[in-house]
Design an enzyme around this catalytic site. Structure first.
Site, PDB file in Angstrom:
ATOM      1  N   HIS A   1       0.807  -1.217   0.000  1.00 14.06           N
ATOM      2  CA  HIS A   1       0.000   0.000   0.000  1.00 14.06           C
ATOM      3  C   HIS A   1       0.843   1.271   0.000  1.00 14.06           C
ATOM      4  O   HIS A   1       0.312   2.353  -0.268  1.00 14.06           O
ATOM      5  CB  HIS A   1      -0.939   0.019   1.212  1.00 14.06           C
ATOM      6  CG  HIS A   1      -2.019  -1.016   1.137  1.00 14.06           C
ATOM      7  ND1 HIS A   1      -2.905  -1.089   0.096  1.00 14.06           N
ATOM      8  CD2 HIS A   1      -2.355  -2.027   1.980  1.00 14.06           C
ATOM      9  CE1 HIS A   1      -3.745  -2.090   0.286  1.00 14.06           C
ATOM     10  NE2 HIS A   1      -3.434  -2.679   1.424  1.00 14.06           N
TER      11      HIS A   1
ATOM     12  N   GLU B   1      -6.120 -12.156   6.614  1.00 14.56           N
ATOM     13  CA  GLU B   1      -6.939 -10.938   6.595  1.00 14.56           C
ATOM     14  C   GLU B   1      -8.269 -11.114   5.870  1.00 14.56           C
ATOM     15  O   GLU B   1      -8.950 -10.126   5.570  1.00 14.56           O
ATOM     16  CB  GLU B   1      -6.141  -9.782   5.970  1.00 14.56           C
ATOM     17  CG  GLU B   1      -5.493 -10.136   4.640  1.00 14.56           C
ATOM     18  CD  GLU B   1      -4.527  -9.071   4.143  1.00 14.56           C
ATOM     19  OE1 GLU B   1      -4.631  -7.916   4.600  1.00 14.56           O
ATOM     20  OE2 GLU B   1      -3.684  -9.395   3.290  1.00 14.56           O
TER      21      GLU B   1
END
Length: 256
Positions: free
Chosen positions: A47, A151
């Site tokens: 990210h 996740e």
């Protein structure tokens, strides 16, 4: 003892260890944070704006400060694992590992035979390890870590199978994405009761498998709570958070 050897020993002892989290492409940011009291610095290629070149330079600058660097690679880019380890990363975090097949593919790039298929070329890693080539080959699988992110609901469903993959050293909890997955996309609540329940489940299953749990904590109070739960490595905040907090504190001191 080398940086990698010391980090591996501290991981084996159960921590707790705390990581700075860096998304900036400028490696000097990682170097500055490495000179604070963090145990490790994580470079985020998923990210953040960290690319291959910035990660390689960041690893070296963090090592120059006497700290280990960990790299989170982009989703599915398992081949980047070997390159980061060759550059001297102490561990690699792979996001969105949702099955045993994903875990095996990741481990194949992270470990030398017979555990995996990592090819030979650890020139920078050799210099950081202080080992002769044959000694590095014999010890590298234990000195460097492959950390699979948990996740999603699919990852939770496949957790025992992922933990059972030889070559996966630890799992990493991403609370934000986990909260999105558990709520069916309805909320972003990384500190929700559902996420805490999932964290406790991951901790229990990892303990049964004899493997460690890492996590992105965010606020330092959350990191301290994670450490009390038994999470070995907790990431605190990020470089942008630290920059904003520092700026806000300075402005508040002059009435702004």
């Amino acid at each position: 003892m080398s940086i990698h050897g010391d980090f591996a020993s501290r991981l084996a002892s159960g921590g707790p260890l705390f990581s700075a989290w860096v998304g900036s492409r400028e490696p000097a940011v990682a170097a500055v944070l490495a000179r604070e009291a963090f145990d490790v610095v994580t470079l985020d290629m998923q990210h953040g704006s960290v690319d291959i070149d910035a990660a390689i330079r960041g690893i070296q600058l963090v090592a120059g400060a006497g700290k280990p660097a960990v790299v989170r690679i982009p989703v599915g880019d398992f081949q980047a694992t070997s390159r980061m380890l060759d550059a001297g990363a102490a561990a690699v975090i792979a996001p969105m590992v949702n099955s045993a097949a994903d875990a095996r593919a990741f481990a194949a790039f992270a470990k030398f035979p017979p555990l995996g298929e990592r090819s030979w070329g650890p020139h920078a890693a050799l210099a950081l390890s202080g080992l002769a080539p044959k000694d590095y080959l014999a010890r590298a699988n234990g000195l460097t870590g492959a950390v699979a992110m948990i996740e999603t609901r699919a990852a939770l469903d496949a957790l025992d199978d992922i933990l059972a993959v030889e070559g996966i050293d630890a799992v990493f909890i991403g609370p934000s994405d986990l909260s999105i997955a558990l709520s069916g996309g309805r909320e972003l609540e990384p500190e929700s009761a559902a996420v805490d329940e999932a964290i406790d489940h991951v901790l229990a299953r990892a303990k049964a498998a004899g493997k460690a749990v890492w996590a992105y904590a965010g606020p330092p109070e959350r990191a301290a709570a994670f450490a009390r739960k038994g999470i070995v490595v907790s990431a605190i905040g990020s470089d942008t958070v630290f920059l904003r907090q520092g700026a806000q504190a300075a402005l508040a001191a002059v009435g702004r």
